[in-house]
Write a protein that holds these residues in place. Structure first.
Motif, PDB file in Angstrom:
ATOM      1  N   ALA A  85      -4.749  -1.609  13.164  1.00 26.18           N
ATOM      2  CA  ALA A  85      -3.922  -0.374  13.414  1.00 26.18           C
ATOM      3  C   ALA A  85      -2.965  -0.498  14.548  1.00 26.18           C
ATOM      4  CB  ALA A  85      -5.060   0.757  14.310  1.00 26.18           C
ATOM      5  N   TYR A 254      -4.402  -1.804  -0.295  1.00 26.69           N
ATOM      6  CA  TYR A 254      -3.252  -1.007   0.950  1.00 26.69           C
ATOM      7  C   TYR A 254      -3.958   0.301   1.221  1.00 26.69           C
ATOM      8  CZ  TYR A 254      -0.194  -4.847   0.966  1.00 26.69           C
ATOM      9  OH  TYR A 254       0.424  -6.185   1.154  1.00 26.69           O
ATOM     10  N   ALA A 255      -4.332   1.012   0.365  1.00 24.65           N
ATOM     11  CA  ALA A 255      -5.146   2.341   0.547  1.00 24.65           C
ATOM     12  C   ALA A 255      -6.398   2.322   1.572  1.00 24.65           C
ATOM     13  CB  ALA A 255      -5.574   3.136  -0.484  1.00 24.65           C
ATOM     14  N   VAL A 256      -7.114   1.230   1.321  1.00 23.83           N
ATOM     15  CA  VAL A 256      -8.203   1.038   1.952  1.00 23.83           C
ATOM     16  C   VAL A 256      -8.208   0.548   3.543  1.00 23.83           C
ATOM     17  CG1 VAL A 256     -10.384  -0.752   2.341  1.00 23.83           C
ATOM     18  CG2 VAL A 256      -9.792   0.480   0.024  1.00 23.83           C
ATOM     19  N   ARG A 258      -5.234   1.358   5.013  1.00 23.12           N
ATOM     20  CA  ARG A 258      -4.469   2.511   5.747  1.00 23.12           C
ATOM     21  C   ARG A 258      -5.580   3.448   6.014  1.00 23.12           C
ATOM     22  NH1 ARG A 258      -3.070   5.236   8.600  1.00 23.12           N
ATOM     23  NH2 ARG A 258      -1.253   6.599   8.586  1.00 23.12           N
ATOM     24  N   VAL A 259      -6.519   3.916   5.275  1.00 26.18           N
ATOM     25  CA  VAL A 259      -7.538   5.092   5.460  1.00 26.18           C
ATOM     26  C   VAL A 259      -8.544   4.342   6.473  1.00 26.18           C
ATOM     27  CG1 VAL A 259      -9.183   6.540   4.589  1.00 26.18           C
ATOM     28  CG2 VAL A 259      -6.838   6.016   3.670  1.00 26.18           C
ATOM     29  N   GLY A 260      -9.301   3.132   6.070  1.00 23.96           N
ATOM     30  CA  GLY A 260     -10.413   2.710   6.801  1.00 23.96           C
ATOM     31  C   GLY A 260      -9.909   2.008   8.181  1.00 23.96           C
ATOM     32  N   GLY A 262      -6.451   1.901   9.493  1.00 21.16           N
ATOM     33  CA  GLY A 262      -5.230   2.679  10.136  1.00 21.16           C
ATOM     34  C   GLY A 262      -4.046   1.604  10.023  1.00 21.16           C
ATOM     35  N   TYR A 263      -4.137   0.786   8.952  1.00 23.91           N
ATOM     36  CA  TYR A 263      -2.902  -0.039   8.828  1.00 23.91           C
ATOM     37  C   TYR A 263      -1.971   0.392   8.330  1.00 23.91           C
ATOM     38  CZ  TYR A 263      -0.393  -4.482   7.028  1.00 23.91           C
ATOM     39  OH  TYR A 263       0.516  -5.352   6.837  1.00 23.91           O
ATOM     40  N   HIS A 264      -0.504   0.236   8.697  1.00 23.37           N
ATOM     41  CA  HIS A 264       0.829   0.805   8.144  1.00 23.37           C
ATOM     42  C   HIS A 264       1.575  -0.288   7.758  1.00 23.37           C
ATOM     43  CE1 HIS A 264      -0.101   4.721  10.280  1.00 23.37           C
ATOM     44  NE2 HIS A 264      -0.549   4.138  11.007  1.00 23.37           N
TER      45      HIS A 264
END
Length: 408
Positions: A85, A254-256, A258-260, A262-264
């Motif tokens: 994150a 990447y969705a995992v 981002r959602v799991g 907080g990676y941008h």
């Protein structure tokens, strides 16, 4: 300076030993899996012997991981809750992690979690990545060319000078292994296999999480897709579905994150690019932009070794001529596919130097392209490999590592 040094013994003996499975591999003697495994182990021993000759026994397996402030291994203690994150704005992050996405730091954190907490033990495991790349490379080469070209590609790859030089000295070999897996997945995808789509999407996701430049591999896939379309003259729905699955898996990864977690990814790219442009953190901005247009391709291909580099340039020139004349278009497109990503990277100026290791992920497809051209167009066989190309590349690696040195 003294010409003779006892350090010559290690790599010379290792290459002589490798010639035994190499001969069996090129002549198709014995079982394919057993012979390939023996060759991979022998090539790994040659890589290690070069590192020992270069750095000495005590430093060969710690130098890459222990240089203060630079290496990914030093970021392993930072991998905890919130790491993704806040990446890369994390106090104490190494220079390499500050200019790259977090994939390699996460990989080494995984290695550490398996119990390999000593840097020498962890680095020893990581030295196998380059040699292991031969397995997916062989699988991809058989589908993009034929059996003879695939065996030639494996031999050229395992003893390519840049692979020899950085098998122990750089973590870029991990990205190269993932790139080869993505290439294997794409080769299966071209045959309409859904499993290939899964491998392609997952491997390209993992490779891009280690190095943003891995996204340029998509240009190789587009050219290979054009080569298949030219041959078949039709759109196979199975191929479309497999490619759709690959895209879905890639973005799902990447969705995992981002959602799991907080990676941008976009913010990380921008932050890493800013750091890359900071002369206090990276030398890249100090290098000539115009000079890299010519220097980067010459550096990357030249570092592969004189025989392989010369064949790669000849193959590319031959492919362009054949495309203009519309002769053997499919093979010509396969050759072009091996050149597009690193030529595009050089045109974009990313990076402006050190491409002999930064572009290692493009080596598998380049070697396949060179092998296909060497076999199909220029009549090269195992005699050329065993008596000229491979000994010359081994000699070049030994001379560079012992007498000129490679520091990374």
């Amino acid at each position: 300076p003294t010409v003779w040094t006892a350090r010559l013994v290690f790599p010379v003996a290792a290459f002589a030993l490798a010639c035994v499975p190499l001969r069996a591999w090129l002549r198709r003697e014995g079982g394919t899996r057993a012979t390939l495994t023996a060759l991979v182990v022998a090539a790994w021993m040659f890589h290690v012997a070069l590192a020992v000759a270069h750095l000495g026994v005590l430093r060969a397996f710690v130098d890459t991981f222990t240089r203060k402030g630079l290496e990914y291994w030093q970021d392993v203690p930072l991998v905890a809750h919130g790491f993704l994150a806040h990446y890369p704005d994390i106090p104490g992050l190494s220079v390499h992690s500050s200019t790259h996405p977090p994939g390699l730091a996460l990989l080494l954190a995984g290695v550490n979690a398996l119990g390999l907490r000593d840097p020498a033990e962890a680095e020893l495991v990581c030295t196998t990545f380059a040699a292991l790349t031969a397995f997916p490379l062989y699988g991809a080469a058989r589908r993009l060319g034929d059996e003879a070209a695939a065996r030639m590609a494996v031999a050229l790859f395992l003893f390519a000078c840049s692979v020899n030089a950085f098998a122990v000295l750089a973590m870029d070999t991990a990205t190269m292994l993932l790139a080869a897996l993505a290439l294997l997945g794409f080769a299966h995808t071209l045959d309409g296999e859904h499993g290939g789509g899964l491998i392609l999407g997952a491997a390209l996701f993992a490779a891009s999480l280690c190095n943003f430049i891995a996204l340029l591999l998509s240009t190789t896939f587009l050219v290979l897709l054009a080569a298949r379309w030219y041959t078949d003259r039709r759109v196979d729905r199975r191929v479309v579905r497999a490619l759709g699955l690959a895209v879905a898996v890639f973005f799902a990864g990447y969705a995992v994150l981002r959602v799991g977690f907080g990676y941008h990814p976009i913010d990380v790219f921008r932050a890493c690019f800013r750091t890359f442009r900071n002369p206090n953190m990276s030398m890249d901005v100090l290098r000539s932009r115009k000079g890299s247009l010519l220097g980067s391709p010459l550096e990357f291909v030249g570092a592969l070794g004189l025989p392989l580099g010369a064949m790669a340039w000849r193959a590319l020139g031959g492919a362009l001529v054949r495309l203009r004349r519309r002769q053997d278009v499919r093979t010509a497109l396969v050759v072009v596919a091996g050149a597009v990503p690193w030529l595009l990277g050089a045109a974009l100026g990313r990076p402006r130097g050190e491409v002999e290791h930064s572009y290692l992920l493009f080596v598998p497809m380049l070697v396949i392209a060179a092998a296909v051209a060497a076999h199909d167009w220029y009549g090269r066989d195992d005699r050329w490999l065993r008596w000229l190309a491979l000994p010359a590349m081994a000699l070049q690696s030994i001379v560079v590592e012992i007498y000129l040195s490679t520091y990374w």
